[in-house]
Enzyme design. Structure first.
Site, PDB file in Angstrom:
ATOM      1  N   TYR A 163       0.846  -1.212   0.000  1.00 50.49           N
ATOM      2  CA  TYR A 163       0.000   0.000   0.000  1.00 50.49           C
ATOM      3  C   TYR A 163       0.871   1.249   0.000  1.00 50.49           C
ATOM      4  O   TYR A 163       0.647   2.165  -0.804  1.00 50.49           O
ATOM      5  CB  TYR A 163      -0.914  -0.031   1.229  1.00 50.49           C
ATOM      6  CG  TYR A 163      -1.756   1.226   1.434  1.00 50.49           C
ATOM      7  CD1 TYR A 163      -2.983   1.376   0.783  1.00 50.49           C
ATOM      8  CD2 TYR A 163      -1.344   2.243   2.295  1.00 50.49           C
ATOM      9  CE1 TYR A 163      -3.764   2.508   0.970  1.00 50.49           C
ATOM     10  CE2 TYR A 163      -2.122   3.377   2.486  1.00 50.49           C
ATOM     11  CZ  TYR A 163      -3.332   3.506   1.827  1.00 50.49           C
ATOM     12  OH  TYR A 163      -4.101   4.631   2.022  1.00 50.49           O
ATOM     13  N   LYS A 167       0.996   4.147  -2.846  1.00 52.12           N
ATOM     14  CA  LYS A 167       0.632   5.542  -2.516  1.00 52.12           C
ATOM     15  C   LYS A 167       1.801   6.497  -2.777  1.00 52.12           C
ATOM     16  O   LYS A 167       1.583   7.650  -3.160  1.00 52.12           O
ATOM     17  CB  LYS A 167       0.177   5.623  -1.060  1.00 52.12           C
ATOM     18  CG  LYS A 167      -1.208   5.056  -0.838  1.00 52.12           C
ATOM     19  CD  LYS A 167      -2.238   6.003  -1.396  1.00 52.12           C
ATOM     20  CE  LYS A 167      -3.491   5.305  -1.828  1.00 52.12           C
ATOM     21  NZ  LYS A 167      -4.460   6.214  -2.454  1.00 52.12           N
TER      22      LYS A 167
HETATM   23  N1  NAD Z   1      -8.931   7.319   5.700  1.00 52.84           N
HETATM   24  C1  NAD Z   1      -7.673   7.692   5.872  1.00 52.84           C
HETATM   25  O1  NAD Z   1      -7.229   7.904   6.998  1.00 52.84           O
HETATM   26  C2  NAD Z   1      -6.764   7.922   4.687  1.00 52.84           C
HETATM   27  C3  NAD Z   1      -5.453   8.326   4.949  1.00 52.84           C
HETATM   28  C4  NAD Z   1      -4.590   8.561   3.895  1.00 52.84           C
HETATM   29  C5  NAD Z   1      -5.033   8.384   2.588  1.00 52.84           C
HETATM   30  N2  NAD Z   1      -6.309   7.976   2.364  1.00 52.84           N
HETATM   31  C6  NAD Z   1      -6.698   7.798   0.951  1.00 52.84           C
HETATM   32  O2  NAD Z   1      -7.955   8.418   0.691  1.00 52.84           O
HETATM   33  C7  NAD Z   1      -8.704   7.635  -0.235  1.00 52.84           C
HETATM   34  C8  NAD Z   1     -10.038   7.226   0.372  1.00 52.84           C
HETATM   35  O3  NAD Z   1      -9.772   6.539   1.595  1.00 52.84           O
HETATM   36  P1  NAD Z   1     -10.916   5.918   2.504  1.00 52.84           P
HETATM   37  O4  NAD Z   1     -10.340   5.846   3.875  1.00 52.84           O
HETATM   38  O5  NAD Z   1     -12.219   6.578   2.298  1.00 52.84           O
HETATM   39  O6  NAD Z   1     -10.961   4.411   1.910  1.00 52.84           O
HETATM   40  P2  NAD Z   1     -12.054   3.281   2.185  1.00 52.84           P
HETATM   41  O7  NAD Z   1     -11.357   1.975   2.127  1.00 52.84           O
HETATM   42  O8  NAD Z   1     -12.819   3.595   3.418  1.00 52.84           O
HETATM   43  O9  NAD Z   1     -13.008   3.476   0.918  1.00 52.84           O
HETATM   44  C9  NAD Z   1     -12.557   3.232  -0.376  1.00 52.84           C
HETATM   45  C10 NAD Z   1     -13.740   3.005  -1.295  1.00 52.84           C
HETATM   46  O10 NAD Z   1     -13.250   2.327  -2.449  1.00 52.84           O
HETATM   47  C11 NAD Z   1     -14.072   1.204  -2.688  1.00 52.84           C
HETATM   48  N3  NAD Z   1     -13.296   0.134  -3.320  1.00 52.84           N
HETATM   49  C12 NAD Z   1     -12.366  -0.661  -2.734  1.00 52.84           C
HETATM   50  N4  NAD Z   1     -11.931  -1.565  -3.609  1.00 52.84           N
HETATM   51  C13 NAD Z   1     -12.578  -1.327  -4.777  1.00 52.84           C
HETATM   52  C14 NAD Z   1     -12.551  -1.937  -6.057  1.00 52.84           C
HETATM   53  N5  NAD Z   1     -11.770  -3.012  -6.318  1.00 52.84           N
HETATM   54  N6  NAD Z   1     -13.356  -1.443  -7.035  1.00 52.84           N
HETATM   55  C15 NAD Z   1     -14.160  -0.387  -6.777  1.00 52.84           C
HETATM   56  N7  NAD Z   1     -14.229   0.222  -5.587  1.00 52.84           N
HETATM   57  C16 NAD Z   1     -13.450  -0.243  -4.596  1.00 52.84           C
HETATM   58  C17 NAD Z   1     -14.570   0.779  -1.325  1.00 52.84           C
HETATM   59  O11 NAD Z   1     -15.751  -0.005  -1.415  1.00 52.84           O
HETATM   60  C18 NAD Z   1     -14.812   2.116  -0.670  1.00 52.84           C
HETATM   61  O12 NAD Z   1     -16.105   2.626  -0.947  1.00 52.84           O
HETATM   62  C19 NAD Z   1      -7.805   6.442  -0.585  1.00 52.84           C
HETATM   63  O13 NAD Z   1      -7.086   6.736  -1.764  1.00 52.84           O
HETATM   64  C20 NAD Z   1      -6.859   6.333   0.594  1.00 52.84           C
HETATM   65  O14 NAD Z   1      -5.632   5.732   0.240  1.00 52.84           O
HETATM   66  C21 NAD Z   1      -7.180   7.732   3.376  1.00 52.84           C
END
Ligand code: NAD
Length: 256
Positions: A163, A167
């Site tokens: 991951y 990223k």
């Molecule tokens: N939440 C955090 O603390 C955080 C921190 C740093 C970066 N991010 C980044 O922000 C973005 C959103 O994060 P999040 O926490 O909301 O993620 P999450 O895992 O909660 O949600 C991701 C969404 O993508 C969908 N998804 C997963 N696999 C899939 C696939 N194969 N096909 C289609 N859809 C798919 C999931 O169903 C979900 O709705 C991501 O790029 C993540 O890397 C999040």
């Protein structure tokens, strides 16, 4: 309902969001819909996505978001979803490459198949979504792409090297595409979320220990919420950021 700044140029725009059904993606879907944008989002979480569409509709959005079920690991399905969104809403001029999966893994357990699967969700769809949508942006006279990075690799976090590698690569894609298409008024930026309090994070990873870590790390008190990330995504998609491209915008409460 409206709590974000209003960007009049986003009204009526055709917006494509990956992973727009839950977490940060759901906040993006809601925020863009409440700007009057025509949102299409892809996700695999069918129940949550359908519930979100109903909820945003009941909140009075001018255009109810369109949910397209699509597993982003399947590039043919992604291309078909892009086409379906264009047919419904016109040329896509905002792409939010948001979907990811932060499943933890020990380095010693990683097989080549697992590695490829992590890239297939966390890295590959970003490029192929952009490749499918850029011709529509060119036809429309410009557009904005926002690729979602992460503070995890900047902070040197372990426990999920596939991951963090995916990223860390996001900004390379951003800068390459920003150079390739900037003269055609297509802007590409990386939005870097801090630790965001989504339901998934709160359920899986935000322990009392982690809360202490956040308090020690962030300059700001409080927690980064999905809506804080949506605020930055709105700005980066709108004409308010018209001379911003090839940059990283960090929303982490001042941690990194
Ligand atoms: N939440 C955090 O603390 C955080 C921190 C740093 C970066 N991010 C980044 O922000 C973005 C959103 O994060 P999040 O926490 O909301 O993620 P999450 O895992 O909660 O949600 C991701 C969404 O993508 C969908 N998804 C997963 N696999 C899939 C696939 N194969 N096909 C289609 N859809 C798919 C999931 O169903 C979900 O709705 C991501 O790029 C993540 O890397 C999040």
């Amino acid at each position: 309902m409206q709590r974000n700044a209003v960007y009049p140029d986003l009204a009526g725009r055709s917006v494509f969001i990956t992973g727009g059904g839950t977490g940060i993606g759901a906040a993006l879907t809601r925020a863009f819909a409440h700007q009057g944008a025509k949102v299409a989002f892809v996700d695999i979480a069918e129940e949550d996505s359908a519930a979100l569409v109903r909820q945003v509709g009941s909140e009075g959005a001018t255009h109810v978001p369109k949910f397209i079920r699509c597993d982003l690991r399947d590039i043919a399905a992604l291309r078909a979803a892009v086409q379906e969104a264009q047919q419904a809403h016109g040329d896509i001029t905002v792409l939010l490459n948001n979907a990811a999966n932060d499943q933890r893994h020990k380095p010693e357990d990683v097989t080549p198949e697992y590695w490829d699967d992590r890239m297939a969700i966390n890295q590959r769809p970003m490029f192929f979504a952009a490749q499918a949508i850029i011709p529509q942006m060119q036809h429309a006279g410009g557009g904005a792409i926002v690729n979602f990075g992460s503070v995890s690799w900047k902070l040197g976090q372990g426990g999920m090297p596939a991951y963090t590698m995916a990223k860390a690569s996001v900004h390379g894609l951003t800068r390459g595409l920003a150079r390739d298409y900037g003269k055609q008024n297509i802007r590409v930026n990386t939005l870097v979320p801090g630790w965001v309090m989504t339901k998934r994070q709160l359920t899986l990873w935000v322990t009392p220990e982690a809360e202490k870590q956040i308090d020690a790390g962030q300059c700001l008190a409080g927690r980064v919420m999905p809506e804080n990330i949506a605020d930055m995504a709105l700005f980066l998609s709108s004409a308010a950021s018209s001379m911003c491209s090839a940059q990283e915008f960090v929303v982490d409460g001042g941690w990194t």
